[in-house]
Motif scaffolding. Structure first.
Motif, mmCIF file in Angstrom:
data_model
loop_
_atom_site.group_PDB
_atom_site.id
_atom_site.type_symbol
_atom_site.label_atom_id
_atom_site.label_comp_id
_atom_site.label_asym_id
_atom_site.label_seq_id
_atom_site.Cartn_x
_atom_site.Cartn_y
_atom_site.Cartn_z
ATOM 1 N N GLY A 1 0.786 -1.225 0.000
ATOM 2 C CA GLY A 1 0.000 0.000 0.000
ATOM 3 C C GLY A 1 0.815 1.270 0.000
ATOM 4 N N ILE A 2 2.006 1.241 0.586
ATOM 5 C CA ILE A 2 2.739 2.489 0.789
ATOM 6 C C ILE A 2 3.139 3.142 -0.533
ATOM 7 C CG2 ILE A 2 5.015 1.377 1.011
ATOM 8 C CD1 ILE A 2 5.612 3.458 3.189
ATOM 9 N N VAL A 3 3.547 2.353 -1.526
ATOM 10 C CA VAL A 3 3.951 2.903 -2.821
ATOM 11 C C VAL A 3 2.760 3.565 -3.506
ATOM 12 C CG1 VAL A 3 4.867 2.335 -5.098
ATOM 13 C CG2 VAL A 3 5.760 1.182 -3.083
ATOM 14 N N ILE A 4 1.628 2.897 -3.480
ATOM 15 C CA ILE A 4 0.433 3.421 -4.150
ATOM 16 C C ILE A 4 -0.081 4.662 -3.442
ATOM 17 C CG2 ILE A 4 -1.914 2.840 -4.876
ATOM 18 C CD1 ILE A 4 -0.990 -0.111 -4.822
ATOM 19 N N VAL A 5 -0.025 4.662 -2.118
ATOM 20 C CA VAL A 5 -0.505 5.823 -1.367
ATOM 21 C C VAL A 5 0.368 7.048 -1.644
ATOM 22 C CG1 VAL A 5 -0.716 6.770 0.961
ATOM 23 C CG2 VAL A 5 -1.690 4.545 0.434
ATOM 24 N N ILE A 6 1.686 6.870 -1.700
ATOM 25 C CA ILE A 6 2.573 7.986 -2.046
ATOM 26 C C ILE A 6 2.197 8.547 -3.417
ATOM 27 C CG2 ILE A 6 4.947 8.596 -2.663
ATOM 28 C CD1 ILE A 6 5.882 6.633 -0.534
ATOM 29 N N TYR A 7 1.954 7.658 -4.363
ATOM 30 C CA TYR A 7 1.600 8.058 -5.726
ATOM 31 C C TYR A 7 0.266 8.807 -5.748
ATOM 32 C CZ TYR A 7 0.115 7.440 -10.608
ATOM 33 O OH TYR A 7 -0.337 7.646 -11.882
ATOM 34 N N TRP A 8 -0.739 8.278 -5.064
ATOM 35 C CA TRP A 8 -2.063 8.906 -5.076
ATOM 36 C C TRP A 8 -2.100 10.203 -4.273
ATOM 37 C CZ3 TRP A 8 -5.164 3.735 -4.403
ATOM 38 C CH2 TRP A 8 -5.323 3.150 -5.660
ATOM 39 N N LEU A 9 -1.378 10.264 -3.149
ATOM 40 C CA LEU A 9 -1.311 11.525 -2.406
ATOM 41 C C LEU A 9 -0.601 12.598 -3.228
ATOM 42 C CD1 LEU A 9 -0.489 10.424 1.259
ATOM 43 C CD2 LEU A 9 -2.652 11.327 0.391
ATOM 44 N N ALA A 10 0.421 12.188 -3.981
ATOM 45 C CA ALA A 10 1.117 13.141 -4.851
ATOM 46 C C ALA A 10 0.204 13.671 -5.945
ATOM 47 C CB ALA A 10 2.354 12.489 -5.468
ATOM 48 N N ARG A 11 -0.801 12.903 -6.321
ATOM 49 C CA ARG A 11 -1.772 13.332 -7.341
ATOM 50 C C ARG A 11 -2.992 14.014 -6.718
ATOM 51 N NH1 ARG A 11 -1.350 11.312 -12.387
ATOM 52 N NH2 ARG A 11 -3.604 11.432 -12.671
ATOM 53 N N ASP A 12 -2.963 14.212 -5.403
ATOM 54 C CA ASP A 12 -4.053 14.889 -4.682
ATOM 55 C C ASP A 12 -5.397 14.185 -4.847
ATOM 56 O OD1 ASP A 12 -2.805 16.923 -3.279
ATOM 57 O OD2 ASP A 12 -2.794 18.267 -4.997
ATOM 58 N N ILE A 13 -5.384 12.867 -4.808
ATOM 59 C CA ILE A 13 -6.639 12.113 -4.840
ATOM 60 C C ILE A 13 -7.370 12.313 -3.516
ATOM 61 C CG2 ILE A 13 -7.570 9.757 -4.779
ATOM 62 C CD1 ILE A 13 -5.710 8.988 -6.943
ATOM 63 N N ALA A 14 -8.673 12.494 -3.576
ATOM 64 C CA ALA A 14 -9.477 12.742 -2.377
ATOM 65 C C ALA A 14 -9.384 11.564 -1.411
ATOM 66 C CB ALA A 14 -10.934 12.970 -2.766
ATOM 67 N N PRO A 15 -9.387 11.828 -0.099
ATOM 68 C CA PRO A 15 -9.251 10.759 0.899
ATOM 69 C C PRO A 15 -10.280 9.641 0.757
ATOM 70 C CG PRO A 15 -8.971 12.882 1.952
ATOM 71 C CD PRO A 15 -9.394 13.168 0.539
ATOM 72 N N ASP A 16 -11.549 9.981 0.487
ATOM 73 C CA ASP A 16 -12.564 8.931 0.394
ATOM 74 C C ASP A 16 -12.323 8.025 -0.803
ATOM 75 O OD1 ASP A 16 -13.143 10.983 -1.365
ATOM 76 O OD2 ASP A 16 -15.331 10.727 -1.197
ATOM 77 N N ARG A 17 -11.871 8.613 -1.925
ATOM 78 C CA ARG A 17 -11.564 7.797 -3.097
ATOM 79 C C ARG A 17 -10.324 6.944 -2.865
ATOM 80 N NH1 ARG A 17 -9.515 9.983 -8.977
ATOM 81 N NH2 ARG A 17 -9.315 7.931 -9.971
ATOM 82 N N LEU A 18 -9.295 7.541 -2.242
ATOM 83 C CA LEU A 18 -8.078 6.790 -1.939
ATOM 84 C C LEU A 18 -8.395 5.591 -1.056
ATOM 85 C CD1 LEU A 18 -4.652 8.312 -0.968
ATOM 86 C CD2 LEU A 18 -5.584 6.406 0.335
ATOM 87 N N ARG A 19 -9.181 5.836 -0.030
ATOM 88 C CA ARG A 19 -9.541 4.771 0.907
ATOM 89 C C ARG A 19 -10.318 3.662 0.205
ATOM 90 N NH1 ARG A 19 -13.939 4.222 4.508
ATOM 91 N NH2 ARG A 19 -13.424 3.212 6.490
ATOM 92 N N ARG A 20 -11.271 4.044 -0.620
ATOM 93 C CA ARG A 20 -12.091 3.069 -1.347
ATOM 94 C C ARG A 20 -11.237 2.252 -2.324
ATOM 95 N NH1 ARG A 20 -15.597 6.556 -2.709
ATOM 96 N NH2 ARG A 20 -14.860 6.947 -4.839
ATOM 97 N N ASN A 21 -10.324 2.932 -3.030
ATOM 98 C CA ASN A 21 -9.463 2.236 -3.987
ATOM 99 C C ASN A 21 -8.532 1.241 -3.309
ATOM 100 O OD1 ASN A 21 -10.615 3.676 -6.041
ATOM 101 N ND2 ASN A 21 -8.853 4.990 -6.441
ATOM 102 N N MET A 22 -8.027 1.599 -2.120
ATOM 103 C CA MET A 22 -7.120 0.697 -1.428
ATOM 104 C C MET A 22 -7.828 -0.592 -1.010
ATOM 105 S SD MET A 22 -4.147 1.911 -1.586
ATOM 106 C CE MET A 22 -3.471 0.564 -0.631
ATOM 107 N N PHE A 23 -9.075 -0.470 -0.550
ATOM 108 C CA PHE A 23 -9.838 -1.672 -0.215
ATOM 109 C C PHE A 23 -10.038 -2.545 -1.452
ATOM 110 C CE2 PHE A 23 -11.358 0.676 3.630
ATOM 111 C CZ PHE A 23 -11.084 -0.308 4.566
ATOM 112 N N ALA A 24 -10.307 -1.915 -2.597
ATOM 113 C CA ALA A 24 -10.526 -2.670 -3.831
ATOM 114 C C ALA A 24 -9.263 -3.392 -4.283
ATOM 115 C CB ALA A 24 -11.016 -1.731 -4.934
#
Length: 262
Positions: free
Chosen positions: A174-197
């Motif tokens: 998860g850590i690599v993907i989260v760094i990538y998505w936070l760098a792209r300013d993805i909204a927290p609810d979408r980030l959270r939902r995508n990680m579960f998926a």
């Protein structure tokens, strides 16, 4: 006529299997470092419930010292999937699966590479690598790393490949993907939902990798059973806290999670 057919264990055989498994659970519960692992499971549940990721970040550093990296990473896969993965099936229509497939493919192809390292590598070296990755992540995030480029197929596959390697080795996909998505300013609810998926999409590959490397043992399943109660409790509390947090608070809590893990 049916002498050549395998009918599986009889009633007495099944009873013996259950008895042996319960005995193993009791034996693991009495391990000296088990309280530390249970606390780690509670904290990991808080992280997973709040952010959609972080269970490996929190659980692995503590549980690796208490149980050993191989046992810890395999047990995490089992109880994390049962608690966080299965419920995703009920909300699968709400998730943008199409955009996640390239990352999931990269994770699936490279998870066996990381799993092989986990099964045959030096545990001490693995632990040092985990700490290095975690501290590098927090440096990149707090430095204000931003990525405004176009999301291409090769980039998504590369993110998935690195994520899969770390996931197979130490449940840190998860850590690599989260760094990538936070760098792209993805909204927290979408980030959270995508990680579960993503957990759901890649869990089967991780399970197969660990099984082929002989890591899904009776000990692992016994430890996973012990971890369920604190992990469920932590996940529930983390989900409640998420509903109260602003995007800025969300980022700060994620940073603190990663720093404490390192």
């Amino acid at each position: 006529p049916s002498a050549g057919l395998y009918r599986g264990p009889g009633r007495s055989g099944r009873r013996r299997i259950i008895t042996d498994f319960l005995t193993e659970i009791l034996r693991q519960a009495q391990a000296p470092m088990m309280p530390a692992a249970l606390i780690a499971a509670l904290l990991a549940g808080l992280a997973r419930g709040f952010s959609g990721f972080g269970s490996g970040l929190i659980f692995m550093p503590i549980a690796s010292a208490a149980l050993g990296p191989r046992v810890a990473v395999a047990a995490l896969l089992v109880f994390d999937f049962l608690v966080a993965g299965l419920p995703v099936l009920r909300r699968i229509r709400e998730i943008e699966i199409r955009g996640l497939i390239p990352i999931a493919v990269g994770i699936s192809l490279f998870t066996p590479v990381g799993g092989c390292r986990a099964a045959h590598g030096d545990p001490v070296v693995i632990r040092w690598c985990l700490s290095a990755v975690v501290f590098m992540a927090i440096i990149l995030l707090t430095a204000g790393l931003k990525w405004h480029g176009r999301e291409t197929l090769p980039l998504s596959l590369a993110i998935g490949a690195l994520s899969g390697t770390l996931g197979g080795m130490a449940a840190l996909s998860g850590i690599v993907i989260v760094i990538y998505w936070l760098a792209r300013d993805i909204a927290p609810d979408r980030l959270r939902r995508n990680m579960f998926a993503l957990l759901l999409l890649t869990a089967a590959v991780q399970a197969a990798t660990f099984a082929l490397n002989g890591m899904l043992t009776q000990q692992v399943f016994a430890i996973a059973v012990l971890m369920l109660a604190p992990y469920v409790a932590g996940t529930w509390v983390g989900s409640m806290v998420f509903t109260w947090a602003s995007p800025q608070t969300f980022r700060k809590i994620v940073y603190v999670m990663i720093l404490c893990s390192g």
